[in-house]
Design an enzyme around this catalytic site. Structure first.
Site, short mmCIF file in Angstrom:
data_model
loop_
_atom_site.label_atom_id
_atom_site.label_comp_id
_atom_site.label_asym_id
_atom_site.label_seq_id
_atom_site.Cartn_x
_atom_site.Cartn_y
_atom_site.Cartn_z
N SER A 245 0.86 -1.18 0.00
CA SER A 245 0.00 0.00 0.00
C SER A 245 0.89 1.23 0.00
O SER A 245 2.07 1.15 0.38
CB SER A 245 -0.85 0.00 1.28
N TYR B 238 -1.54 -0.68 10.60
CA TYR B 238 -1.75 -1.05 9.19
C TYR B 238 -0.47 -0.81 8.40
O TYR B 238 -0.03 -1.68 7.64
CB TYR B 238 -2.91 -0.21 8.62
P1 NDP Z 1 -11.82 -5.29 0.04
O1 NDP Z 1 -12.28 -5.17 1.47
O2 NDP Z 1 -12.77 -4.97 -1.04
O3 NDP Z 1 -11.22 -6.74 -0.21
C1 NDP Z 1 -10.50 -7.44 0.78
C2 NDP Z 1 -10.50 -8.90 0.42
O4 NDP Z 1 -9.75 -9.62 1.43
C3 NDP Z 1 -11.91 -9.51 0.40
O5 NDP Z 1 -12.02 -10.31 -0.75
C4 NDP Z 1 -11.96 -10.37 1.65
O6 NDP Z 1 -12.73 -11.53 1.40
C5 NDP Z 1 -10.50 -10.76 1.79
N1 NDP Z 1 -10.16 -11.22 3.14
C6 NDP Z 1 -10.21 -10.52 4.30
N2 NDP Z 1 -9.88 -11.34 5.33
C7 NDP Z 1 -9.60 -12.55 4.79
C8 NDP Z 1 -9.20 -13.80 5.32
N3 NDP Z 1 -9.02 -13.98 6.64
N4 NDP Z 1 -9.00 -14.83 4.48
C9 NDP Z 1 -9.20 -14.68 3.16
N5 NDP Z 1 -9.58 -13.53 2.58
C10 NDP Z 1 -9.79 -12.48 3.41
O7 NDP Z 1 -10.52 -4.34 -0.02
P2 NDP Z 1 -9.43 -4.07 -1.19
O8 NDP Z 1 -9.79 -4.73 -2.44
O9 NDP Z 1 -9.18 -2.63 -1.19
O10 NDP Z 1 -8.15 -4.77 -0.53
C11 NDP Z 1 -7.27 -5.64 -1.24
C12 NDP Z 1 -5.84 -5.38 -0.81
O11 NDP Z 1 -5.44 -4.09 -1.28
C13 NDP Z 1 -5.62 -5.37 0.70
O12 NDP Z 1 -4.42 -6.05 1.01
C14 NDP Z 1 -5.49 -3.90 1.02
O13 NDP Z 1 -4.75 -3.66 2.19
C15 NDP Z 1 -4.80 -3.39 -0.24
N6 NDP Z 1 -4.90 -1.95 -0.47
C16 NDP Z 1 -6.12 -1.35 -0.70
C17 NDP Z 1 -6.19 0.02 -0.89
C18 NDP Z 1 -7.49 0.73 -1.11
O14 NDP Z 1 -7.51 1.98 -1.08
N7 NDP Z 1 -8.59 0.03 -1.36
C19 NDP Z 1 -4.98 0.87 -0.87
C20 NDP Z 1 -3.77 0.14 -0.63
C21 NDP Z 1 -3.74 -1.21 -0.45
P3 NDP Z 1 -13.69 -12.28 2.45
O15 NDP Z 1 -14.17 -11.25 3.43
O16 NDP Z 1 -14.77 -12.85 1.57
O17 NDP Z 1 -12.83 -13.36 3.06
#
Ligand code: NDP
Length: 248
Positions: A147, A160
Site C-alpha cells: 500500500s 496497518y
Molecule cells: P476489500 O475489502 O474490497 O477486499 C479485501 C478482500 O480480502 C476480500 O475479498 C476479503 O474476502 C479478503 N479477506 C479478508 N480477510 C480474509 C481472510 N481472513 N481470508 C481470506 N480472505 C480475506 O478491499 P481491497 O480490495 O481494497 O483490498 C485488497 C488489498 O489491497 C488489501 O491487502 C489492502 O490492504 C490493499 N490496499 C487497498 C487500498 C485501497 O484503497 N482500497 C490501498 C492500498 C492497499 P472475504 O471477506 O470474503 O474473506
C-alpha cells in the site's frame, strides 16, 4: 468484455487471495480476460461463485475455493487444490487484507492482531504454501499487495502501515533469495473497494470515507497486476505504486 482463447504458452494459473471484492475481484476479471486461469480464494464463497460464473460466461476459466488466509493449513489446501486441478501454480497474488485504522491510544488491540494475522501472517502463509511447488517447477511469481501506507505512516495507520512495510520487507528478502522466482510488490493509493468497511472506529471510518472521493477504480490495480504478470519470464517488475492523480 471479450476473452481471447488462452494459449498454452501465455495462459498462466494464477491464485488470488481475497478475490471476493475490490482489488482481488477486479484482478481476477482482468487476468481471466487476458486468458489466464484464475483460482479465487476468500471466505465469502457465495461471492466467489457468482464471480466464477461471470468469468466462465464470458469464456474465461475460474475455480472458486473457500479460503481463510489466517489458517496456514487452509492456505496449503487452497494451493494443493489448484495444483491438483491444473498441475502447476504459476502465480500467487497475496491480496487479502483488512484495514481497521485507529489511533494507537484507542487500544483496539484485537484489530491490531487481526491486521497482523491477515495482512502479514496471511501473506507469509501464502508464500510458505507456494514456495515448495514453485521451487519444484523451477519457476513462479509471487505478487504481494502492500500500500502507499507501506511507504508512509499517517495518524491512525501505525499498525496497518507496519503490516504493509513488513510486506515490502519480506518481498525484498524473498526476491534476493530467489533467482528462479519473480517477486512483485503492488502499492495502491486510495482505491474504491469494500476496505473501509473493516474500520471499526466510526470517527476514523467517516474521515477515511471522505478522502475516498478521489479514489480510483479497482480495475486500475488489476491492470498493474496484469502488467507485472505478462512481462517476459526474465523480467521481474519489483515494485509498482499506483495512486489517484489527486492524492497527496
Ligand atoms: P476489500 O475489502 O474490497 O477486499 C479485501 C478482500 O480480502 C476480500 O475479498 C476479503 O474476502 C479478503 N479477506 C479478508 N480477510 C480474509 C481472510 N481472513 N481470508 C481470506 N480472505 C480475506 O478491499 P481491497 O480490495 O481494497 O483490498 C485488497 C488489498 O489491497 C488489501 O491487502 C489492502 O490492504 C490493499 N490496499 C487497498 C487500498 C485501497 O484503497 N482500497 C490501498 C492500498 C492497499 P472475504 O471477506 O470474503 O474473506
Amino acid at each position: 468484455m471479450s476473452h481471447p482463447s488462452p494459449t498454452a504458452a501465455a495462459s498462466k494459473v494464477v491464485l488470488i487471495t481475497g478475490a471476493s471484492s475490490g482489488i482481488g475481484e477486479a484482478t481476477a476479471l482482468a487476468l481471466a480476460a487476458a486468458g489466464h486461469h484464475v483460482v479465487l480464494g476468500a471466505r465469502r464463497t457465495d461471492r466467489l461463485a457468482v464471480l466464477a460464473k461471470d468469468i466462465e460466461a464470458q469464456g474465461g476459466s475460474a475455480l472458486p475455493l473457500s479460503l481463510d488466509v489466517t489458517d496456514p493449513a487452509d492456505v496449503r489446501s487452497f494451493v494443493a487444490a489448484a495444483h491438483d486441478r491444473y498441475g502447476r501454480v504459476d502465480v500467487l497474488v497475496n491480496n487479502a487484507g483488512v484495514m481497521p485504522l485507529s489511533r494507537l491510544d484507542a487500544l483496539r488491540v484485537d484489530e491490531w492482531n487481526l491486521m497482523i494475522d491477515v495482512n502479514l501472517r496471511g501473506v507469509l502463509h501464502g508464500i510458505a504454501a507456494v514456495l515448495p511447488v514453485m521451487r519444484e517447477q523451477g519457476h513462479g511469481h509471487i505478487v504481494n499487495l502492500s500500500s502507499v501506507s507501506g511507504l508512509r505512516v499517517d495518524p491512525t495507520s501505525a499498525v496497518y502501515s507496519a503490516t504493509k512495510y513488513a510486506v515490502r520487507a519480506l518481498s525484498e528478502g524473498l526476491r534476493q533469495e530467489s533467482r528462479e522466482l519473480r517477486v512483485t510488490v503492488i502499492s495502491p493509493g486510495l482505491t474504491r473497494s469494500e476496505l473501509t468497511g473493516s474500520i471499526g472506529d466510526s470517527g476514523v471510518r467517516d474521515a477515511v470515507r471522505e478522502q475516498m472521493d478521489i479514489a480510483i477504480p479497482a480495475t486500475a490495480i488489476g491492470a498493474a497486476v496484469r502488467y507485472a504478470i505478462d512481462q517476459p519470464d526474465d523480467v521481474d517488475v519489483n515494485e509498482i505504486v499506483v495512486r489517484p492523480t489527486a492524492q497527496g
